[in-house]
Design a protein around this motif. Structure first.
Motif, PDB file in Angstrom:
ATOM      1  N   SER A 128       0.767  -1.266   0.167  1.00  0.00           N
ATOM      2  CA  SER A 128      -0.013  -0.055  -0.127  1.00  0.00           C
ATOM      3  C   SER A 128       0.888   1.327  -0.150  1.00  0.00           C
ATOM      4  CB  SER A 128      -0.797   0.048   1.073  1.00  0.00           C
ATOM      5  OG  SER A 128      -0.265  -0.117   2.303  1.00  0.00           O
ATOM      6  N   ARG A 129       2.078   1.218   0.381  1.00  0.00           N
ATOM      7  CA  ARG A 129       2.991   2.228   0.655  1.00  0.00           C
ATOM      8  C   ARG A 129       3.468   2.727  -0.831  1.00  0.00           C
ATOM      9  NH1 ARG A 129       5.186   0.421   5.007  1.00  0.00           N
ATOM     10  NH2 ARG A 129       7.020  -0.460   3.991  1.00  0.00           N
ATOM     11  N   VAL A 130       3.633   1.585  -1.565  1.00  0.00           N
ATOM     12  CA  VAL A 130       4.103   1.763  -2.933  1.00  0.00           C
ATOM     13  C   VAL A 130       2.972   2.078  -3.800  1.00  0.00           C
ATOM     14  CG1 VAL A 130       6.447   0.456  -2.547  1.00  0.00           C
ATOM     15  CG2 VAL A 130       4.290  -0.591  -3.503  1.00  0.00           C
ATOM     16  N   GLY A 131       1.635   1.961  -3.505  1.00  0.00           N
ATOM     17  CA  GLY A 131       0.678   1.999  -4.317  1.00  0.00           C
ATOM     18  C   GLY A 131       0.359   1.115  -5.339  1.00  0.00           C
ATOM     19  N   ALA A 132       0.489  -0.288  -5.039  1.00  0.00           N
ATOM     20  CA  ALA A 132      -0.042  -1.172  -5.917  1.00  0.00           C
ATOM     21  C   ALA A 132      -1.818  -1.607  -5.672  1.00  0.00           C
ATOM     22  CB  ALA A 132       0.524  -2.615  -5.463  1.00  0.00           C
ATOM     23  N   LYS A 133      -2.439  -1.982  -6.388  1.00  0.00           N
ATOM     24  CA  LYS A 133      -3.728  -2.092  -6.563  1.00  0.00           C
ATOM     25  C   LYS A 133      -4.187  -3.483  -5.590  1.00  0.00           C
ATOM     26  CE  LYS A 133      -7.999  -1.783  -9.084  1.00  0.00           C
ATOM     27  NZ  LYS A 133      -8.572  -2.301  -9.977  1.00  0.00           N
ATOM     28  N   ILE A 134      -4.578  -3.363  -4.256  1.00  0.00           N
ATOM     29  CA  ILE A 134      -4.860  -4.418  -3.301  1.00  0.00           C
ATOM     30  C   ILE A 134      -6.371  -4.573  -3.326  1.00  0.00           C
ATOM     31  CG2 ILE A 134      -4.671  -5.065  -0.887  1.00  0.00           C
ATOM     32  CD1 ILE A 134      -2.469  -2.941  -1.026  1.00  0.00           C
ATOM     33  N   VAL A 135      -6.867  -5.721  -3.695  1.00  0.00           N
ATOM     34  CA  VAL A 135      -8.115  -6.210  -3.828  1.00  0.00           C
ATOM     35  C   VAL A 135      -8.567  -6.690  -2.619  1.00  0.00           C
ATOM     36  CG1 VAL A 135      -8.609  -6.258  -6.343  1.00  0.00           C
ATOM     37  CG2 VAL A 135      -7.650  -8.001  -5.357  1.00  0.00           C
ATOM     38  N   SER A 136      -7.618  -7.477  -1.887  1.00  0.00           N
ATOM     39  CA  SER A 136      -8.332  -8.251  -0.431  1.00  0.00           C
ATOM     40  C   SER A 136      -6.848  -8.462   0.144  1.00  0.00           C
ATOM     41  CB  SER A 136      -8.989  -9.588  -0.908  1.00  0.00           C
ATOM     42  OG  SER A 136      -8.106 -10.511  -1.273  1.00  0.00           O
ATOM     43  N   GLN A 137      -7.311  -8.558   1.397  1.00  0.00           N
ATOM     44  CA  GLN A 137      -6.093  -8.467   2.411  1.00  0.00           C
ATOM     45  C   GLN A 137      -6.366  -9.436   3.749  1.00  0.00           C
ATOM     46  OE1 GLN A 137      -5.821  -4.189   3.498  1.00  0.00           O
ATOM     47  NE2 GLN A 137      -6.244  -4.922   5.691  1.00  0.00           N
TER      48      GLN A 137
END
Lengths: 294, 140
Positions: A128-137
């Motif tokens: 999330s710091r580098v700005g990737a697209k996260i769909v679930s965690q």
């Protein structure tokens, strides 16, 4: 002797640090054993379900599950990144994340879109710091990975695959080789590769083309369920391996830290003794000098 | 010695039962099924409930499973047990939950994937590790 007190304080603080790292080392060692046990316990399920999947893919010709069909064009890629929740485990997370970033960059230059599912706090924070697209965690798995906690995250990815949001799904984690060695690996999860389905099975069992299962109530829902569970088992296995890797990496890192603290203490003790000796010598020569003057 | 078949009950987290048995009764989705040796190959879902097992020279044993799959082959039977109670709705709820968590985390941050930043951060961590390693080697 102004300097020597400072050195003494420093030695004391390093000793305290050493106590902490040593305690963490021992905690990690005992957790590691349990984590390895869990990793081994998870294996039979994976093998059994793979055997079933192998039989099924050979036997049932009327319905082929989408997970088994590879797609020609790959536009979007789903990535599952397994990391640890906590740090202080050496280069474990860094190694796997570096592999992920390198791979993602290669994919992106080919014009593919990437969406990420993060398992573990460290990967989530980084992504999330580098700005990737996260769909679930999924974070906070604790020391015992439970499959119940993974179901949701896996389902998001599987749904994405079924709805053509992903054409391929990969998983990144640390494979446990031995206590000293863990290796970041990338594996293709979907579509299931032939080796995932047939591996080992062919060596000890001849394919028998003639038979098929009786499916109750129907073939499709049963096969769907088996496939979903197979994927879940693969993800669970990856998480269990990663956890065993985490504990052993932490044990090694903490052992190194304790050793380093020991070295620092040795050095400081030497300096302390030297300065003490110097002070005594100085005092003596002052007395001798004073006596001579009288 | 009666005829037996091999039974494995495994869950993703552990192996629950493994050994030769004479017959077993499992709560299949369409109703209870009893399996004797040389049953025709069958694959079915099972509901949560008791699996009754009769091993040789032993009393009947009961094992609780919270659903799963039953695979039958003439001389091998496998129960792939779930470790959690599963249903479509429950799974859906879990999926929505993790999605929401991810969305919440995303809300306040930049949208573009910043490779330079990622690379820099990783390089820093790697350099730190390398430095520690070097320091250790020098000491010995």
């Amino acid at each position: 002797m102004a300097g020597s007190r400072e050195i003494r304080n420093k030695i004391k603080s390093v000793k305290n640090t050493q106590k902490i790292t040593r305690a963490m080392e021992m905690v990690a060692a005992s957790k590691m054993r349990k984590a390895q046990d869990r990793m081994k316990k998870a294996r039979p399920y994976g093998e059994k379900i793979r055997n079933v999947a192998a039989h099924m893919s050979r036997a049932n010709t009327e319905y082929r599950h989408p997970f088994l069909i590879s797609r020609d064009t790959v536009k979007r890629i789903g990535v599952i990144v397994v990391t640890s929740d906590k740090g202080l485990c050496g280069g474990l997370n860094t190694n796997v994340l570096r592999k992920v970033v390198n791979q993602m960059r290669a994919w992106q230059t080919e014009g593919e879109e990437i969406e990420i599912c993060c398992i573990g706090n460290k990967g989530l924070g980084f992504m999330s710091r580098v700005g990737a697209k996260i769909v679930s965690q999924v974070i906070g798995l604790g020391d015992t990975p439970e499959i119940a906690k993974l179901i949701g995250a896996v389902k998001v990815i599987l749904d994405g695959y079924m709805q053509d949001r992903f054409d391929r799904v990969y998983i990144f984690y640390n494979r446990f080789i031995n206590t000293m060695k863990q290796e970041p690996v990338m594996e293709q999860l979907l579509p299931l590769t032939d080796e995932r389905v047939y591996e080992r099975d062919d060596s000890n069992r001849k394919p028998r083309m003639a038979w098929d299962y009786i499916y109750e109530p129907e073939a499709k829902p049963v096969i769907d369920d088996i496939m979903v569970r197979y994927i879940e088992a693969l993800v669970y296995q990856a998480v269990a391996e990663n956890m065993a890797s985490e504990q052993s990496a932490r044990m090694v890192a903490m052992k190194a830290a304790s050793d380093n603290a020991g070295n620092v203490i040795d050095e400081l003790t030497l300096i302390y003794n030297k300065s003490r000796q110097a002070a005594i010598t100085k005092e003596l020569s002052e007395i001798v000098g004073g006596a001579a003057a009288v | 010695m009666g005829i037996v078949f091999h039974l494995d009950i495994v869950s993703a987290e552990e192996s629950i039962y493994s050994g030769p048995v004479e017959f077993l009764v499992a709560p299949a989705q369409m109703g209870e099924v009893g399996i004797y040796p040389h049953h025709t190959p069958m694959l079915t879902k099972i509901k949560s409930g008791m699996v009754r097992i009769k091993a040789q020279l032993k009393d009947e044993e009961m094992i609780y499973v919270s659903g799963g799959m039953l695979e039958v082959q003439p001389d091998v039977v496998t129960i792939l047990a779930d470790t959690a109670v599963r249903s479509h709705d429950l799974d859906e709820a879990k999926a929505i939950e993790v999605k929401r968590a991810a969305e919440e985390a995303i809300r306040n941050r930049q949208s573009e994937l910043d490779y330079a930043k990622a690379q820099a951060e990783l390089l820093e961590a790697m350099a730190q590790l390398a430095a520690i390693d070097k320091l250790r080697k020098r000491k010995h």
